[in-house]
Write a protein that holds these residues in place. Structure first.
Motif, mmCIF file in Angstrom:
data_model
loop_
_atom_site.group_PDB
_atom_site.id
_atom_site.type_symbol
_atom_site.label_atom_id
_atom_site.label_comp_id
_atom_site.label_asym_id
_atom_site.label_seq_id
_atom_site.Cartn_x
_atom_site.Cartn_y
_atom_site.Cartn_z
ATOM 1 N N ARG A 61 79.261 27.462 54.459
ATOM 2 C CA ARG A 61 79.433 28.403 55.574
ATOM 3 C C ARG A 61 78.604 27.975 56.778
ATOM 4 N NH1 ARG A 61 77.454 34.037 53.891
ATOM 5 N NH2 ARG A 61 79.266 33.859 52.507
ATOM 6 N N ASP A 87 75.773 26.702 47.943
ATOM 7 C CA ASP A 87 76.765 27.743 47.653
ATOM 8 C C ASP A 87 76.570 28.256 46.235
ATOM 9 O OD1 ASP A 87 77.763 25.939 49.787
ATOM 10 O OD2 ASP A 87 79.505 27.256 49.779
ATOM 11 N N PRO A 102 78.451 31.948 49.371
ATOM 12 C CA PRO A 102 79.892 31.766 49.518
ATOM 13 C C PRO A 102 80.582 31.697 48.158
ATOM 14 C CG PRO A 102 78.715 30.290 50.997
ATOM 15 C CD PRO A 102 77.691 30.897 50.079
ATOM 16 N N GLU A 106 85.858 31.077 49.408
ATOM 17 C CA GLU A 106 85.340 30.790 50.749
ATOM 18 C C GLU A 106 85.013 29.311 50.893
ATOM 19 O OE1 GLU A 106 81.701 31.584 53.896
ATOM 20 O OE2 GLU A 106 81.820 32.882 52.136
ATOM 21 N N ASN A 110 86.223 26.983 53.878
ATOM 22 C CA ASN A 110 85.297 26.245 54.736
ATOM 23 C C ASN A 110 85.587 24.748 54.720
ATOM 24 O OD1 ASN A 110 83.966 28.627 55.399
ATOM 25 N ND2 ASN A 110 82.420 28.395 53.794
#
Length: 213
Positions: A61, A87, A102, A106, A110
């Protein structure tokens, strides 16, 4: 001269210069510096410029948030991306902040964003696996890391990109010797761990393409 960018988190950062690590003494003390030294020691006519824009602590992210302004803005020909262990780690190192990590979905979003942005820019992404130095696939952090690498394999296939499987190389290594030989916390590499990453990348088809005159 080919321009090769490395980016990611602390595994790649290791004290690189700001805003850009781009020559001897500025690349930090990661596997990137190992690659730089070995490349130039072997070939004094190497026509490759190596750059480093990794930032310690980044999740996918956070890398996505600075991707346009700090990574693809340098117009590299190749972009080696190793991101994802934070993450995983953020989910397990502090229960209070676990929800900030995340998700796998996600992570996919990303990584897709960054791949497509790089390709639009004319930069070829190379996906380098995050890793966790734990052989048990039942370990929660290893299990999530494996899922992220599954995402990278899917994306590499979808976009016809190189995927470099560092996790499997480390798995073979720590099946013979303790993980403490290569890392004190099963993530951040010591000198031998950095060299394992460097030689894995330099033995890859992606690096063979970089070196091609």
């Amino acid at each position: 001269m080919k321009k090769v960018m490395f980016t990611g988190d602390s595994i790649t950062d290791c004290g690189r210069a700001r805003p850009l690590g781009d020559r001897a003494g500025y690349l930090g003390d990661s596997y990137v510096a190992n690659i730089f030294v070995q490349m130039w020691a072997k070939d004094p006519k190497a026509d490759v410029k190596i750059m480093n824009t990794a930032t310690s602590g980044d999740t996918s992210r956070q890398l996505r948030a600075r991707f346009d302004s700090e990574v693809i803005c340098y117009d590299a020909d190749y972009l080696f991306v190793m991101i994802g262990i934070n993450d995983c780690w953020r989910e397990f190192d502090d229960p209070v902040y676990a929800s900030d990590a995340p998700s796998v979905d996600e992570y996919r979003e990303n990584m897709t964003y960054m791949i497509e942005k790089a390709l639009e820019k004319g930069t070829k992404p190379v996906l380098v696996s995050p890793y966790f130095l734990e052989l048990s696939r039942e370990d929660p952090m290893r299990a999530k890391c494996d899922k992220l690498n599954g995402v990278l394999r899917e994306l590499a296939k979808k976009y016809s990109l190189y995927y470099i499987d560092v996790q499997s190389v480390f798995d073979e290594y720590i099946s013979v010797l303790s993980s403490y030989i290569v890392s004190g916390d099963r993530v951040h590499p010591k000198a031998i761990g950095k060299q394992v990453i460097a030689q894995t990348i330099m033995a890859s088809d992606a690096w063979a393409e970089v070196k091609k005159k």
